[in-house]
Design an enzyme around this catalytic site. Structure first.
Site, PDB file in Angstrom:
ATOM      1  N   GLN A 140       0.840  -1.438  -0.480  1.00  7.07           N
ATOM      2  CA  GLN A 140      -0.261  -0.126  -0.198  1.00  7.07           C
ATOM      3  C   GLN A 140       0.859   1.264  -0.380  1.00  7.07           C
ATOM      4  O   GLN A 140       1.957   1.016   0.874  1.00  7.07           O
ATOM      5  CB  GLN A 140      -0.984  -0.053   1.429  1.00  7.07           C
ATOM      6  CG  GLN A 140      -0.241   0.138   2.072  1.00  7.07           C
ATOM      7  CD  GLN A 140      -1.197   0.223   3.335  1.00  7.07           C
ATOM      8  OE1 GLN A 140      -2.365  -0.406   3.755  1.00  7.07           O
ATOM      9  NE2 GLN A 140      -0.664   0.392   5.080  1.00  7.07           N
ATOM     10  N   HIS A 171       1.150  -4.423   2.921  1.00  4.74           N
ATOM     11  CA  HIS A 171       0.036  -5.086   3.611  1.00  4.74           C
ATOM     12  C   HIS A 171       0.365  -6.337   4.311  1.00  4.74           C
ATOM     13  O   HIS A 171      -0.646  -6.960   5.499  1.00  4.74           O
ATOM     14  CB  HIS A 171      -1.087  -4.605   3.103  1.00  4.74           C
ATOM     15  CG  HIS A 171      -2.721  -4.276   3.548  1.00  4.74           C
ATOM     16  ND1 HIS A 171      -3.640  -4.235   3.259  1.00  4.74           N
ATOM     17  CD2 HIS A 171      -2.678  -5.308   4.780  1.00  4.74           C
ATOM     18  CE1 HIS A 171      -4.650  -4.212   3.739  1.00  4.74           C
ATOM     19  NE2 HIS A 171      -4.001  -4.789   4.732  1.00  4.74           N
ATOM     20  N   PHE A 174      -0.489  -5.016  13.716  1.00  2.83           N
ATOM     21  CA  PHE A 174      -0.607  -5.163  12.898  1.00  2.83           C
ATOM     22  C   PHE A 174       0.021  -6.829  12.222  1.00  2.83           C
ATOM     23  O   PHE A 174      -0.482  -7.617  11.562  1.00  2.83           O
ATOM     24  CB  PHE A 174       0.015  -4.013  11.884  1.00  2.83           C
ATOM     25  CG  PHE A 174      -0.023  -4.246  10.574  1.00  2.83           C
ATOM     26  CD1 PHE A 174      -1.274  -4.752   9.718  1.00  2.83           C
ATOM     27  CD2 PHE A 174       0.932  -3.572   9.908  1.00  2.83           C
ATOM     28  CE1 PHE A 174      -1.032  -4.781   8.338  1.00  2.83           C
ATOM     29  CE2 PHE A 174       0.710  -3.116   7.987  1.00  2.83           C
ATOM     30  CZ  PHE A 174      -0.149  -3.690   8.014  1.00  2.83           C
ATOM     31  N   GLU A 214      -1.771 -10.128  10.765  1.00  2.00           N
ATOM     32  CA  GLU A 214      -1.078 -10.928   9.330  1.00  2.00           C
ATOM     33  C   GLU A 214      -1.247 -12.256   9.112  1.00  2.00           C
ATOM     34  O   GLU A 214      -1.569 -13.263   8.643  1.00  2.00           O
ATOM     35  CB  GLU A 214      -0.407  -9.604   8.661  1.00  2.00           C
ATOM     36  CG  GLU A 214      -0.614  -8.633   8.035  1.00  2.00           C
ATOM     37  CD  GLU A 214      -1.912  -8.312   7.405  1.00  2.00           C
ATOM     38  OE1 GLU A 214      -1.341  -9.357   6.009  1.00  2.00           O
ATOM     39  OE2 GLU A 214      -3.097  -7.516   7.631  1.00  2.00           O
ATOM     40  N   LYS A 247      -4.231 -14.297   9.998  1.00  2.00           N
ATOM     41  CA  LYS A 247      -5.322 -14.601   9.980  1.00  2.00           C
ATOM     42  C   LYS A 247      -5.060 -15.135   8.651  1.00  2.00           C
ATOM     43  O   LYS A 247      -5.513 -16.176   8.087  1.00  2.00           O
ATOM     44  CB  LYS A 247      -6.333 -12.445   9.612  1.00  2.00           C
ATOM     45  CG  LYS A 247      -7.047 -13.277   7.990  1.00  2.00           C
ATOM     46  CD  LYS A 247      -7.716 -11.643   8.264  1.00  2.00           C
ATOM     47  CE  LYS A 247      -8.441 -11.972   7.237  1.00  2.00           C
ATOM     48  NZ  LYS A 247      -9.582 -10.973   6.382  1.00  2.00           N
ATOM     49  N   HIS A 248      -3.624 -14.824   7.960  1.00  2.00           N
ATOM     50  CA  HIS A 248      -3.418 -15.488   7.141  1.00  2.00           C
ATOM     51  C   HIS A 248      -2.214 -16.392   7.075  1.00  2.00           C
ATOM     52  O   HIS A 248      -2.073 -16.703   6.232  1.00  2.00           O
ATOM     53  CB  HIS A 248      -3.006 -14.016   6.118  1.00  2.00           C
ATOM     54  CG  HIS A 248      -3.748 -12.964   5.746  1.00  2.00           C
ATOM     55  ND1 HIS A 248      -5.152 -13.090   4.483  1.00  2.00           N
ATOM     56  CD2 HIS A 248      -3.597 -11.936   6.064  1.00  2.00           C
ATOM     57  CE1 HIS A 248      -5.664 -12.309   5.095  1.00  2.00           C
ATOM     58  NE2 HIS A 248      -5.328 -11.221   5.265  1.00  2.00           N
TER      59      HIS A 248
END
Length: 222
Positions: A30, A57, A107, A111, A114-115
């Site tokens: 980003q 991101h 942050f 990440e 979730k991923h």
């Protein structure tokens, strides 16, 4: 009772195994100027304003059908001690812009949880972050754009020129996402590139995402 518990464990392992299968990654970066120049605003990290460059991101596992796995293993939460050697790079290349100001741990944890947990079969936690950092440096989006005369100075550029500059310099077609500045103008926000399921090389994206940009978009200062 033992048979019932064994069946539950087997089903859990099957779900985790299925959820961790994926076809490719999106490497998403980003532009901080577009995050800050929007109705959502931004806050700088506790160590100060990041340098004017695209920030990571995330690295997101995806399926070719357009959907994606998420939050695949609650038993492997983010552990900051596993990336101590990467923190200085993370602060530079993967900075947080969320409010209130913070050090980025929340942050990065989000990440991973979730991923990253969905790519555990390929990348452990340290590898997930170190691989993403390497990919970001390898592709150097800002360098590709500036070499084509596209600069973050508040000017407007066509979507086609931005896409062609990246593909021409790096060899892969990006997907470009825009947001709106405080005046409602369309501006360059995020750039997606695809990576193979091993996380080792860039590939042409197997899925075409819906466009969310005007034909001409602003590349704001930061």
């Amino acid at each position: 009772m033992k048979t019932h518990l064994l069946l539950i464990k087997l089903l859990t392992l099957l779900v985790l195994s299925t959820s961790q299968h994926f076809d490719f990654f999106y490497l998403v970066q980003q532009w901080p100027g577009s995050q800050c120049d929007s109705k959502f605003s931004c806050c700088y990290p506790t160590k100060g304003k990041p340098k004017p460059d695209f920030g990571i991101h995330g690295l997101w596992p995806n399926w070719i059908n357009g959907s994606y796995p998420s939050n695949c293993d609650s038993n492997s939460p983010f552990n900051s001690s596993e990336i101590i050697d990467l923190v200085s790079q993370m602060e530079s290349h993967w900075p947080t812009l969320s409010c209130p100001s913070n050090d980025g741990q929340k942050f990065w944890g989000y990440e991973w949880n979730k991923h990253g947990t969905c790519s555990k079969s390929v990348l452990d936690q340290h590898d997930f972050f170190s691989t993403t950092l390497k990919l970001k440096t390898q592709i150097n989006l800002l360098g590709a754009l500036q070499d084509a005369g596209i600069h973050p100075n508040g000017s407007e550029y066509t979507m086609t020129s931005i896409r062609d500059a990246i593909k021409g310099a790096r060899g892969y077609t990006p997907w470009i996402e825009c947001n709106r500045d405080v005046s409602g103008n369309s501006q360059l926000y995020q750039i997606y590139l695809c990576v193979d399921s091993s996380g080792s090389r860039f590939i042409e994206c197997p899925v075409t995402l819906a466009k969310k940009c005007s034909p001409s978009i602003k590349f704001p200062l930061f």
